[in-house]
Structure formats: structure tokens, C-alpha cells
Design a protein around this motif. Structure first.
Motif, mmCIF file in Angstrom:
data_model
loop_
_atom_site.group_PDB
_atom_site.id
_atom_site.type_symbol
_atom_site.label_atom_id
_atom_site.label_comp_id
_atom_site.label_asym_id
_atom_site.label_seq_id
_atom_site.Cartn_x
_atom_site.Cartn_y
_atom_site.Cartn_z
ATOM 1 N N ILE A 140 0.819 -1.208 0.000
ATOM 2 C CA ILE A 140 0.000 0.000 0.000
ATOM 3 C C ILE A 140 0.857 1.264 0.000
ATOM 4 O O ILE A 140 0.511 2.265 -0.608
ATOM 5 N N MET A 145 4.551 -8.094 -0.075
ATOM 6 C CA MET A 145 3.385 -7.882 -0.927
ATOM 7 C C MET A 145 2.137 -7.950 -0.057
ATOM 8 O O MET A 145 2.045 -8.781 0.832
ATOM 9 N N ASP A 146 1.206 -7.045 -0.301
ATOM 10 C CA ASP A 146 -0.048 -7.120 0.439
ATOM 11 C C ASP A 146 -1.228 -7.048 -0.530
ATOM 12 O O ASP A 146 -1.053 -7.174 -1.751
ATOM 13 N N ALA A 147 -2.398 -6.846 0.026
ATOM 14 C CA ALA A 147 -3.598 -6.864 -0.803
ATOM 15 C C ALA A 147 -3.560 -5.762 -1.856
ATOM 16 O O ALA A 147 -4.044 -5.938 -2.985
ATOM 17 N N ALA A 148 -2.959 -4.617 -1.510
ATOM 18 C CA ALA A 148 -2.886 -3.521 -2.479
ATOM 19 C C ALA A 148 -2.054 -3.944 -3.680
ATOM 20 O O ALA A 148 -2.394 -3.637 -4.834
ATOM 21 N N LEU A 199 -1.648 -6.994 -4.700
ATOM 22 C CA LEU A 199 -2.416 -7.982 -5.447
ATOM 23 C C LEU A 199 -3.401 -7.282 -6.383
ATOM 24 O O LEU A 199 -3.528 -7.632 -7.564
ATOM 25 N N LEU A 249 1.721 -15.375 -1.538
ATOM 26 C CA LEU A 249 0.470 -14.622 -1.442
ATOM 27 C C LEU A 249 -0.493 -15.037 -2.552
ATOM 28 O O LEU A 249 -1.682 -15.253 -2.332
#
Lengths: 741, 101
Positions: B15, B45-48, B50, B79
Motif C-alpha cells: 500500500i 506484498m499485500d492486498a494492495a 495484489l 500470497l
């Protein structure tokens, strides 16, 4: 270590202890569902907690164990001895892992890690060998072609699967709030096992409109867990206002799935596919639902009633499901109520309280004394009420520290089970008197000596099965643990029905070690108690259990450190009994105050049997006839070399310890007195016959007599006199001359 | 134009870098028909992150282009695997067991 971790460690230890005892119960009652559920709950709680404190090595291992337990619950696996052994091994390993966590290390060290892997592999082996597929298998097939986990018949409309369906759409601002949506999903995974997950990205707009800091994600998750709906909801607590959350419990009705599909923003065909892919629905179920939906649309024209409503009419709620839910809720609230009744208190706070109560007792005694001197009736009355209350407070305060010995005893179930397996003997443990209470500090310290005695009985006491049958005994050996209160002490017995101690062998060994002279005549009792001498072991073969010859003397030393004694009695061919005597508490006692010349002494009241007048003594022997029984006595005046004239009337206080009686001759009897034991300083450590000191109301110091030591020295000195005269000692007196303080 | 070397992403796909990355990735896509991404340097890596990859895929589809991820770091592949998105991306990745069956 932070507080939550230490609470977790503490609770996990309790859970593991419970799990172990349930596992042992599993062998006796393999089909008891309550028991299996209790084991599962314990493992589950530990795993859940590990997830919260982010201790992944515990979480991962426990998860594997939980899979097997789950299979047991579902009846997919049956209890076998191998499985129980494996589970006990896993339980041990979890104990070790908790210790690793408690030690503040990042993960288990090499050996422990390897052990964990071996266990995991074995666990997996069981799961793989299961008929009908394992519950963790993440395949679409798991839904329809397997027996349901809950005992629900294939009632119409219920989607047969045992996992929750969790659907979540995160709000735009979740990531701006500093939260990663995925971390909730990771946390959700720690509640159980994510069988399948679908990431919904349909909401991502075209590049120009897409704000990379907004969240457009959603997830459809098949979760296998034993957590409640509330637990699952709690996972999303932080984003509750900013996400759309739908949770469908296991075995939900098809209509609910359809309703769910309808309510979600995405295209219902696509969602249906996703659900099928997740394993929530089968294709056939989906088609059935959608066709009925279309039918309804056709009937009503434009405004379609919610699909769920149509379908509700067709289906009945399964009563068993409702019942199960009610039971589950009752269990949860029961547990909460039980927890609320208990308060955890630091042990040193309790000690502080006991100390204060001790001071209160002393101060109360002093006030009492002054009141009596003042001869004011009102004041005397007031102080006597006060002292009664103080007495009650004292008892209540001491009661706080009292714990039942049952927990300590139950630990030995496991020891007996493991050791008997190892030795190839069949042995059962019999426990009685588990509710007997004693001071917590004593309980903590008695574990090791007891362990040694039990192992000794298992290893050396109980004969091999073949020999037992030959001797006409039942094949299954029996070791019993018993506890009871006896005149101010607690008695713990470790008995076996084995062959008894080999007296010839012990005597021979004692001669070899120079403990006794060849030709010396000892009573049977004296011979068997030689095993408590340092460096004594008659076993020819050293096993890894006991028999290294470092045992029994250490046992005796440990018990003596608690102001206790240990003693063994043995009957050839019928077994041996070890008897441990311990003082009930280490802090405050009811005392009996006596005087010699000007000094005051306290005899623990629990040991006093009666008081008699000393008169008409025919001989100089310290021995009298009490209602036809021989009673040896000791003169405190002589023992402590107190100057002064002997008064015309002396009294004998008859005391009893470990079944032996003896008299203590004193000048005067001064009555009952609450006594706070103050330990003697290191300088006086070697004093015999004095157990401690206390402060009287007048401020004088009184010594507390160590009755056990006195009784033994009296009987022993009488015995010696007899031996010198060449007489055989009366059996009563030769009871226990070797275990003295 | 497919001779472009793979775009090496070195920023964490999180993010904190989402704004920069969106621009960077879309710019890279604009100048080629076949964008290759090398994510082996991506430590986090995070949801953003992805979302950005999904967006890139969608944009490429819309424009008839292709995006391929040619190298994954551990963080990226785990992830994607966790979110069950490997099939969606269609890239050579260590294929999770349940997809293989």
C-alpha cells in the motif's frame, strides 16, 4: 514476555494437563464422545491462542494434531492403542513447545524440531490411512460424496458439508485505515483450515478510476473450524463497519446459499461458479436452486420474491441441528461461568497474607493475655470473640493455600501407562484419597520423590507377568496411591502387590557396604528400611527407570527437607508399601503450651493424645505402664538440661506420631495456644527435637518441640537399653529407628 | 516490440508504494504489447499489491495485450497461492496441490 503470552502459556499448560488425562481416559472408554470432544477442545484452544500470540510453530503442530482429533470425533478414525500412544506423544511434544515459548526462544531447537516432524509424519500417516478420505482434503468432491460430520440425515435442502462458508467484501477505506485485508484472512485461517478460497476482484474498476489505495477485494472462503459463528465474526471486528460479511454455518440449507448468491453484488452465475469451485455447493445443487429461482421469476413477473422464502416452504429445519446448537451454547456459557468463579492470585501475595495473619495471631494472643490480667470481664469477653475470629481467619487463610493432591496423583496415570508399556508388564494404577488437601508448597515438592517411588514400584515391585501367574496372582499388577490425614500430618502411601523386598539380598548388600556388621541381628523392618541408606541398590541390572542406587536416599532427603518421614513395609510375595508422612502446613499450628521451670514449650496439638499425672513410678526406667501398654517417656528437664528443682507434681503429655506413642514429662500444663512457626536460624539447624520457635502473647519466646524426632529418640534409646541387656526388643518399639531426623 | 526486457519491480508491492507502482506499471504496459514482469526482487506484498497486479491484467486484456509474470519472489508466490489466484494469472508458478488434482 508480555502478559498475553504468559497467560497463554499458563492456560496451555492447564489445557495440556487436561488433554493428557482425557487421553488416558480414552484408552478405557474409547467411545466416550464427551471425552473425545474435551480433547479436541483442549487442542483447539491451544491452537487458537497460538494464533493470537503469533506463535506459529505451536499453531502448525497443533493444527495437525487437531486434524486427527477431528477425524476421531467424526468417527472416521477409531481409537487404537497405537493412536493413543501417538496422541500422548503429540501432547508431550506440545508441552515441550510451550516450554520453548516460555523460554522466549524463537522456535524449537534441532532435536525437538526433528521430533515434531516425526510425530507430524505419523499423524499424517494415520490420516492417509483413513477410509473415506481425510477431512482436510481440499477437493470439490468432499462436499457431496462424504458422510456429514454432524449426525444429520440427508434431509432435503441441507447442503452436506461440514465447513463454514465465509463471504467477505472489504470496503474501500480498509487499506487507508492501515489494515491489510489479507491479514484478516490469515487470521481466519488460524481458526481452522481454509479448504478453499476464491479471491473476488470483480470490483476493481478500469485503470483511470482505480485508486490504488482503495480496496476492491472480496473473498469467498470455505473454512473448516470448530469455532462458533461469533468467533468467526470476531476476526473481522476491526473492519466490521467497513466490510460486508456473510457467514453460512456448516450444513446450511441450500436456500441460504442461493440467498447469499442473490444478495452479493457480483453476477449470480459467476458467484455460483465460485461457490462450486470453493466446494460450498455441488453443481447439481446450484442448478436446482437456480432453476427454481427462474421458475419463481416466471410466475411473479418482474418482482421476484427472495429465493430463500420460496425454498423455506419446501424444507424443514432439522431439529437435531437446533439441538446441537443449543447444547453448544450451554457448554460455552457453562465454561464462562466456571471461569468467572476462579480468580488467579500471585502466590507471593498469598504468602504475604499468611504472614500478616501470623502476626495477627501473635498480637491477638498478647491482647488476650493483657485482658485477662486486667480482670475486666467485658474486655475479656471482647478479646475472646476477637481471638475466635482470628482463629477463623487463620484457618480460612491457610485453606487458600490448600490444594487437593488428586492432580499430583493423576499425573502418575501417564507414568504408569508408559512405564508398564516399556517394561512389557500389565499394571494398573489405583488412586484413593485424591481429595485429601495439603499445602501447595508441599504438593509442589512432593512430586519428585513420589515419582521415584512409583517408578521403583513399577520397575522392581511388580513381577513380570509370567512370574505373577506362576505365583497365582492376577496377571495385571496393581500400584496404588493413597492419601489421608492423620493427627496433623498427611500420609501418602505408594503400595504395590508385587514380590516385596528381598530381605536377604538387602542384608547381604548392607554387609557388603559396611552399613551393618555381619551377624548383626536386625528386625525385618530395620532391614527393609536400609534401602534408604545412601548408595544402596540391590538390583543387579540397572534399568533406565530406577536402580542406579542414587534414588532412595535422595527420596528420603527430599522428604526430610519438608519435615516429613518415609518408611517402607514389605510382605514377601504380597508387595511393599512406602509411607510418606508430611506436616499439613508449614506456617501456623494449634499448639499445646507446657512449662518446664520458667521456660515454655509448644507441642503441636494434633499430636497430643492425652495428659496424665506422673506418679507411683516404681523404677528409674523411662518407661511406664499406661492401661496395660508400655509407654516410653522422656523428661524435658533432662533432655534440655534445665536447672531447678523437680516440682512435686509432674505431668506427662502423651503424644503420638506415626502410630507410636511416647510421653513427654513436663512441670506444668498451660493449655492451648495458636502458634505461628518461626523457623530457627541456620545456627540451630542441627538441633534435635526442636522444630522451630514462636512468640508468646507476653513477648517471650517458646520453642516448638519436634514430636517426630522426640518420639523416635525415646523409642530408640529404650530399645538400646533393652539391647544392652540382651533382651529382644518389643516389636512396638522397633518400629522405625532408621528414619530419624 | 516484444523484445522489451522484463520490467524488474524492486519496490515492495504494498500500500505504501501503491500510487507509484500503479503509474509505473501502467506506463510500462503502455509502451509494449507484451509486458513481462520480474517480481523476484519484491520483498513484501499485500492486498494492495495484489489488486495492482489484477488491474494490470485486466487493463492488458482490455487492450488486447499480455502481461506475464516471469519471476516470483517467495513473498509474491506465497500470497498468490494463498489467495488461490495462480490460475487467474496463468503464469508458471509452483502450482498448489489442489489445482494440480
Amino acid at each position: 514476555m508480555d502478559e498475553i503470552t504468559s497467560v497463554y502459556i499458563q492456560e496451555s499448560r492447564e489445557q495440556l494437563a487436561e488433554m493428557e488425562s482425557c487421553l488416558l481416559g480414552l484408552e478405557q472408554n474409547p467411545d466416550d464422545p464427551d471425552n473425545i470432544n474435551a480433547i479436541f477442545r483442549a487442542a483447539h484452544t491451544i491452537k487458537g491462542g497460538a494464533g493470537v500470540i503469533e506463535c506459529h510453530f505451536i499453531e502448525a503442530f497443533t493444527h495437525r494434531v487437531e486434524n486427527v482429533l477431528d477425524a476421531l470425533r467424526n468417527g472416521a478414525l477409531t481409537v487404537t492403542p497405537t493412536l493413543t500412544t501417538l496422541l500422548l506423544g503429540c501432547c508431550d511434544h506440545m508441552v515441550s513447545l510451550i516450554e520453548v515459548l516460555a523460554a522466549g526462544e524463537a522456535g524449537p531447537a534441532g532435536e525437538l524440531q526433528a521430533q515434531g516432524e516425526v510425530l507430524s509424519a505419523q499423524v499424517q500417516g494415520f490420516l492417509d490411512g483413513m477410509a473415506g478420505g481425510e477431512p482436510a482434503a481440499a477437493s470439490e468432491l468432499t462436499v457431496a460424496d462424504r458422510e456429514p460430520a454432524v449426525e444429520v440425515e440427508n434431509a432435503g435442502g441441507i447442503v452436506l458439508n461440514d465447513s463454514w462458508h465465509v463471504s467477505v467484501r472489504f470496503g474501500e477505506n480498509v487499506m487507508r485505515g492501515g489494515m491489510d485485508p489479507l491479514s484478516f484472512i490469515y487470521y481466519l485461517a488460524s481458526l481452522g483450515e481454509i479448504l478453499n478460497i476464491a479471491t473476488i476482484t470483480d470490483a476493481i474498476p478500469v485503470a483511470a478510476e482505480m485508486d490504488p489505495e482503495s480496496c476492491y477485494l472480496g473473498f469467498e472462503i470455505q473454512l473448516q473450524t470448530r469455532s462458533s459463528k461469533a468467533d468467526i465474526e470476531r476476526v473481522f471486528d476491526f473492519v466490521r463497519d467497513e466490510c460486508e460479511l456473510r457467514i453460512l454455518p456448516p450444513n446450511s440449507r441450500l436456500s441460504e446459499y442461493l440467498k447469499h448468491i442473490q444478495e452479493l453484488p457480483e453476477d449470480s452465475m459467476r458467484l455460483g461458479e465460485i461457490l462450486v469451485r470453493c466446494g460450498a455447493l455441488t453443481q447439481a445443487e446450484l442448478e436446482l436452486g437456480l432453476s427454481q429461482q427462474k421458475l419463481a421469476l416466471g410466475d411473479d413477473g418482474t418482482s421476484a420474491p427472495p429465493l430463500g422464502e420460496i425454498l423455506v416452504d419446501h424444507k424443514v429445519v432439522n431439529p437435531e441441528v437446533v439441538e446441537a446448537a443449543v447444547v453448544k451454547q450451554a457448554q460455552v456459557s457453562d465454561k464462562k461461568a466456571r471461569e468467572a468463579r476462579l480468580v488467579r492470585v500471585q502466590a507471593d501475595k498469598l504468602d504475604q497474607l499468611i504472614d500478616l495473619v501470623g502476626e495477627l495471631v501473635i498480637a491477638g494472643a498478647s491482647a488476650n493475655l493483657l485482658a485477662q490480667k486486667s480482670r475486666q470481664t467485658d474486655l475479656v469477653e471482647a478479646t475472646s470473640v476477637l481471638s475466635r475470629l482470628v482463629e477463623n481467619i487463620r484457618d480460612a487463610a491457610l485453606q487458600l493455600r490448600m490444594v487437593q493432591i488428586g492432580d499430583t496423583f493423576n499425573r502418575f496415570q501417564r507414568v504408569v501407562r508408559d512405564v508398564s508399556k516399556e517394561l512389557g508388564k500389565e499394571i494398573e494404577l489405583h488412586i484413593s484419597g485424591a481429595e485429601t488437601e495439603l499445602d501447595k508448597t508441599v504438593v509442589e515438592k512432593i512430586g519428585d520423590p513420589l515419582m521415584h517411588l512409583v517408578r521403583n514400584s513399577l520397575d522392581h515391585g511388580i513381577e513380570p507377568t509370567a512370574l505373577r501367574l506362576e505365583r497365582g496372582k492376577p496377571a495385571c499388577g496393581r500400584v496404588s496411591l493413597n492419601a489421608y490425614h492423620d493427627s496433623g500430618s498427611i500420609v501418602i502411601e505408594v503400595a504395590d502387590d508385587g514380590g516385596g523386598l528381598n530381605k536377604e539380598k538387602i542384608a547381604a548388600k548392607a554387609v557388603e557396604r559396611g552399613l551393618i556388621q555381619p551377624g548383626e541381628i536386625l528386625s525385618e523392618h530395620e532391614v527393609v528400611n536400609l534401602i534408604f541408606e545412601p548408595g544402596f541398590s540391590t538390583v543387579d541390572k540397572v534399568s533406565n527407570l530406577s536402580g542406579r542406587g542414587v534414588g532412595m536416599d535422595v527420596v528420603r532427603r527430599n522428604i526430610q527437607a519438608l519435615r516429613g518421614t518415609v518408611d517402607v513395609a514389605s510382605v514377601d510375595g504380597q508387595g511393599a508399601t512406602f509411607t510418606i508422612r508430611l506436616p499439613l502446613t508449614l506456617a501456623i499450628i494449634d499448639g499445646f503450651l507446657v512449662g518446664v521451670n520458667k521456660a515454655a514449650y509448644v507441642i503441636p496439638l494434633d499430636t497430643v493424645v492425652e495428659c496424665i499425672e506422673l506418679k507411683n513410678l516404681q523404677s528409674d526406667r523411662n518407661f511406664m505402664n499406661l492401661r496395660g501398654e508400655a509407654l516410653p517417656f522422656i523428661r524435658l528437664r533432662e533432655l534440655f538440661e534445665i536447672p531447678g528443682n523437680v516440682p512435686s507434681r509432674e505431668s506427662i503429655v502423651v503424644v503420638q506420631f506415626a502410630g507410636q506413642r511416647a510421653g513427654i514429662v513436663v512441670d506444668q500444663l498451660m493449655g492451648e495456644f495458636q502458634t505461628v512457626i518461626k523457623p530457627l536460624g541456620a545456627m540451630f539447624r542441627h538441633l534435635r527435637g526442636i522444630g522451630g520457635s514462636t512468640i508468646l502473647g507476653s513477648g517471650d519466646v517458646a520453642l516448638i518441640l519436634d514430636v517426630a524426632a522426640l518420639v523416635q529418640s525415646v523409642t530408640q534409646s529404650e530399645l538400646q537399653r533393652f539391647s544392652e541387656r540382651g533382651q529382644s526388643a518389643p516389636a512396638m518399639l522397633s518400629n522405625n529407628p532408621f528414619s530419624q531426623h | 516490440m516484444s523484445a522489451q526486457p522484463p520490467l524488474v519491480v524492486s519496490l515492495p508491492l504494498t500500500i505504501y508504494h501503491a500510487l507509484d507502482l500503479k503509474q509505473q506499471l501502467l506506463d510500462a504496459l503502455a509502451v509494449t504489447d507484451e509486458l513481462e514482469l520480474n517480481l523476484s526482487q519484491v520483498a513484501e506484498m499485500d492486498a494492495a499489491g495484489l489488486q495492482l497486479l489484477v488491474l494490470l491484467k485486466k487493463e492488458a486484456q482490455r487492450a488486447g495485450k499480455r502481461v506475464r509474470i516471469v519471476a516470483h519472489s517467495q513473498a509474491v508466490s506465497s500470497l498468490i497461492d494463498f489467495c488461490n489466484m495462480a490460475a487467474e494469472f496463468g503464469d508458471p508458478l509452483v502450482i498448489p496441490a489442489h489445482e494440480a488434482g
